[in-house]
Scaffold this motif. Sequence first.
Motif, PDB file in Angstrom:
ATOM      1  N   ASN A  55      63.984  10.959  36.799  1.00 52.55           N
ATOM      2  CA  ASN A  55      63.879  11.512  35.449  1.00 52.55           C
ATOM      3  C   ASN A  55      64.497  12.897  35.362  1.00 52.55           C
ATOM      4  N   LEU A  56      64.369  13.685  36.426  1.00 56.59           N
ATOM      5  CA  LEU A  56      65.004  15.002  36.444  1.00 56.59           C
ATOM      6  C   LEU A  56      66.527  14.873  36.376  1.00 56.59           C
ATOM      7  N   VAL A  57      67.077  13.944  37.138  1.00 57.91           N
ATOM      8  CA  VAL A  57      68.524  13.725  37.131  1.00 57.91           C
ATOM      9  C   VAL A  57      68.989  13.287  35.742  1.00 57.91           C
ATOM     10  N   ILE A  58      68.243  12.366  35.143  1.00 57.56           N
ATOM     11  CA  ILE A  58      68.600  11.899  33.800  1.00 57.56           C
ATOM     12  C   ILE A  58      68.553  13.053  32.796  1.00 57.56           C
ATOM     13  N   ALA A  59      67.507  13.885  32.910  1.00 55.84           N
ATOM     14  CA  ALA A  59      67.384  15.023  31.996  1.00 55.84           C
ATOM     15  C   ALA A  59      68.552  15.993  32.163  1.00 55.84           C
ATOM     16  N   VAL A  60      68.929  16.261  33.410  1.00 54.64           N
ATOM     17  CA  VAL A  60      70.046  17.169  33.676  1.00 54.64           C
ATOM     18  C   VAL A  60      71.342  16.590  33.113  1.00 54.64           C
ATOM     19  N   MET A  61      71.568  15.296  33.336  1.00 51.90           N
ATOM     20  CA  MET A  61      72.778  14.656  32.837  1.00 51.90           C
ATOM     21  C   MET A  61      72.835  14.663  31.309  1.00 51.90           C
ATOM     22  N   CYS A  62      71.701  14.364  30.675  1.00 51.83           N
ATOM     23  CA  CYS A  62      71.674  14.375  29.204  1.00 51.83           C
ATOM     24  C   CYS A  62      71.973  15.769  28.665  1.00 51.83           C
ATOM     25  N   GLY A  63      71.404  16.788  29.320  1.00 56.41           N
ATOM     26  CA  GLY A  63      71.678  18.164  28.901  1.00 56.41           C
ATOM     27  C   GLY A  63      73.139  18.531  29.068  1.00 56.41           C
ATOM     28  N   ALA A  64      73.742  18.080  30.181  1.00 55.65           N
ATOM     29  CA  ALA A  64      75.158  18.391  30.427  1.00 55.65           C
ATOM     30  C   ALA A  64      76.055  17.695  29.414  1.00 55.65           C
ATOM     31  N   VAL A  65      75.768  16.421  29.117  1.00 52.28           N
ATOM     32  CA  VAL A  65      76.561  15.692  28.118  1.00 52.28           C
ATOM     33  C   VAL A  65      76.433  16.358  26.755  1.00 52.28           C
ATOM     34  N   SER A  66      75.213  16.792  26.423  1.00 52.65           N
ATOM     35  CA  SER A  66      75.001  17.486  25.153  1.00 52.65           C
ATOM     36  C   SER A  66      75.801  18.788  25.100  1.00 52.65           C
ATOM     37  N   ASP A  67      75.827  19.521  26.214  1.00 51.56           N
ATOM     38  CA  ASP A  67      76.606  20.770  26.262  1.00 51.56           C
ATOM     39  C   ASP A  67      78.097  20.507  26.069  1.00 51.56           C
ATOM     40  N   VAL A  68      78.594  19.440  26.707  1.00 49.38           N
ATOM     41  CA  VAL A  68      80.015  19.103  26.563  1.00 49.38           C
ATOM     42  C   VAL A  68      80.340  18.767  25.115  1.00 49.38           C
ATOM     43  N   GLN A  69      79.456  17.989  24.467  1.00 51.02           N
ATOM     44  CA  GLN A  69      79.692  17.639  23.066  1.00 51.02           C
ATOM     45  C   GLN A  69      79.651  18.879  22.173  1.00 51.02           C
ATOM     46  N   GLU A  70      78.716  19.793  22.454  1.00 51.73           N
ATOM     47  CA  GLU A  70      78.643  21.031  21.675  1.00 51.73           C
ATOM     48  C   GLU A  70      79.891  21.876  21.870  1.00 51.73           C
ATOM     49  N   ASN A  71      80.377  21.946  23.115  1.00 48.84           N
ATOM     50  CA  ASN A  71      81.595  22.713  23.375  1.00 48.84           C
ATOM     51  C   ASN A  71      82.795  22.116  22.647  1.00 48.84           C
ATOM     52  N   LYS A  72      82.876  20.773  22.634  1.00 52.78           N
ATOM     53  CA  LYS A  72      83.969  20.131  21.916  1.00 52.78           C
ATOM     54  C   LYS A  72      83.877  20.412  20.426  1.00 52.78           C
ATOM     55  N   LEU A  73      82.641  20.359  19.892  1.00 52.77           N
ATOM     56  CA  LEU A  73      82.457  20.626  18.467  1.00 52.77           C
ATOM     57  C   LEU A  73      82.830  22.063  18.136  1.00 52.77           C
ATOM     58  N   GLU A  74      82.452  23.016  19.013  1.00 55.31           N
ATOM     59  CA  GLU A  74      82.809  24.410  18.796  1.00 55.31           C
ATOM     60  C   GLU A  74      84.322  24.605  18.835  1.00 55.31           C
ATOM     61  N   ASP A  75      84.989  23.918  19.780  1.00 56.31           N
ATOM     62  CA  ASP A  75      86.446  24.024  19.859  1.00 56.31           C
ATOM     63  C   ASP A  75      87.100  23.463  18.597  1.00 56.31           C
ATOM     64  N   GLN A  76      86.571  22.344  18.103  1.00 51.80           N
ATOM     65  CA  GLN A  76      87.117  21.763  16.884  1.00 51.80           C
ATOM     66  C   GLN A  76      86.930  22.700  15.699  1.00 51.80           C
ATOM     67  N   ILE A  77      85.758  23.348  15.624  1.00 51.40           N
ATOM     68  CA  ILE A  77      85.496  24.290  14.529  1.00 51.40           C
ATOM     69  C   ILE A  77      86.443  25.490  14.637  1.00 51.40           C
ATOM     70  N   LYS A  78      86.632  25.990  15.866  1.00 56.16           N
ATOM     71  CA  LYS A  78      87.544  27.118  16.057  1.00 56.16           C
ATOM     72  C   LYS A  78      88.967  26.747  15.664  1.00 56.16           C
ATOM     73  N   ASN A  79      89.401  25.551  16.066  1.00 53.77           N
ATOM     74  CA  ASN A  79      90.755  25.117  15.714  1.00 53.77           C
ATOM     75  C   ASN A  79      90.907  24.964  14.209  1.00 53.77           C
ATOM     76  N   ALA A  80      89.863  24.399  13.565  1.00 53.57           N
ATOM     77  CA  ALA A  80      89.916  24.235  12.111  1.00 53.57           C
ATOM     78  C   ALA A  80      89.957  25.594  11.414  1.00 53.57           C
ATOM     79  N   ASN A  81      89.131  26.543  11.906  1.00 52.93           N
ATOM     80  CA  ASN A  81      89.139  27.890  11.321  1.00 52.93           C
ATOM     81  C   ASN A  81      90.480  28.578  11.530  1.00 52.93           C
ATOM     82  N   SER A  82      91.062  28.368  12.707  1.00 52.29           N
ATOM     83  CA  SER A  82      92.360  28.987  12.990  1.00 52.29           C
ATOM     84  C   SER A  82      93.441  28.426  12.070  1.00 52.29           C
TER      85      SER A  82
END
Length: 317
Positions: free
Chosen positions: A246-273
Motif C-alpha cells: 500500500n505504501l508503494v501504491i500510495a507513492v506511485m499515485c502521488g508521483a503520477v499526480s505530480d507528473v500530471q500537475e507538472n504537465k498541466l502547469e507547463d500547458q498553462i505556461k505555454n498558453a499564457n506565453s
Amino acid sequence: MENPYVLDKDGFDDHQKVQVSRNASSYFNHFREIIGLLVNNVMVQKIIILIIIFNSIMMGIGTFDFVTGSEPLSEIFGALDKICLILFTLELCMQFTYHGFGIFDDAWLTFDFFVIASSWAMDELRVIRAFRVIRAFRLIARVESLRDLIDALVLCIPAISGVAFLLMLIMYVFAVMFTILFRDVYADGYLDEDYFSRIDKTFFTLFQMMTFDGWSSITKQIMVVYQWAWFPCILYMLMASFLVLNLVIAVMCGAVSDVQENKLEDQIKNANSELSQKNEATIRNLENKVDELTYAIEKLTKALDINESGKITETHN
C-alpha cells in the motif's frame, strides 16, 4: 597590402568563398528543418509505432517450433527483422541529422540510439540475439502515457528507496526471529524443505512468503510443532505485503499526480506565453496604426494651415 579579392586557383575570391559557405550553411539548415518536420511528423511516428509492434510480435512468433523448425520460414522472419532494424536505423539517422550531437541531450533518443546500436552488435552473436526483443521498449519513447509513467517512476525513486529500506528492515528482523525460532524444524522432519536453518535461506523464504507463494503451506507445517507459529507468520505477511504494498501504491499515485500537475502547469505556461505574444503583437499593431493616424492628422493639419499659424485656417467663399 594583400588584396582580399585575389582569385585563388579555383577561381573564387575570399568574399565569394564566404558567400558560398553561408549559402551552403543556409541550405543545410533548411534541409535539417525539412528532415526534422518529416521524422517528427505525427503520421511518421505512428508508422514507427506500428513497425515496433509488428517487429515485437514477429520476434515472439519466431520462437514457435513451426518457425524454428522450418528453414524457409526462419529466413523470412530473419529478413523481416532485418528490414525493421534498417527502418529503425534510418529513423535514428534522420533524428541525428536534425538534432546533431544534441540527440544525446534527449534521454529517449539516447535510449533509442543504444537500443539500435546494441541490436546491430547482437545481430552476429547467436547467444545474445534473444536480447533484440528489447527493441519493444522503444514503444515507451513513442507513447506519451508510458513516458509519463516512467517519469513518475523516476520522480518517486527517493520515496521508493525509503519504502525499500523499510521492507529490508522488516525482513531482517523477521529473518533473525524465524531463524532462531524454527531452525530445527526441518532437521526434526516436519518441513518438506529447509526453509529456516540459515539466515540467507530464511531471507529467501520470507521473500517467497511475501509473494503469497505457498506461505500457508509453510505456516501449517510449522504449526505442527509450534501451534502459535501462525501469529508471527501472519504478522509478517501483514507488515511486508499489505503495508509495504500500500505504501508503494500510495507513492506511485502521488508521483503520477505530480507528473500530471507538472504537465498541466507547463500547458498553462505555454498558453499564457502564446497569449502574451499575441497580445504584444496586437498592441504593436495598434501602436503602429495610432502613429500612422497621428502622422496623417499632422499632414492634413499642415495642408489646411494656409497662414502657417499652426492652426487650421478657415476659408470663406
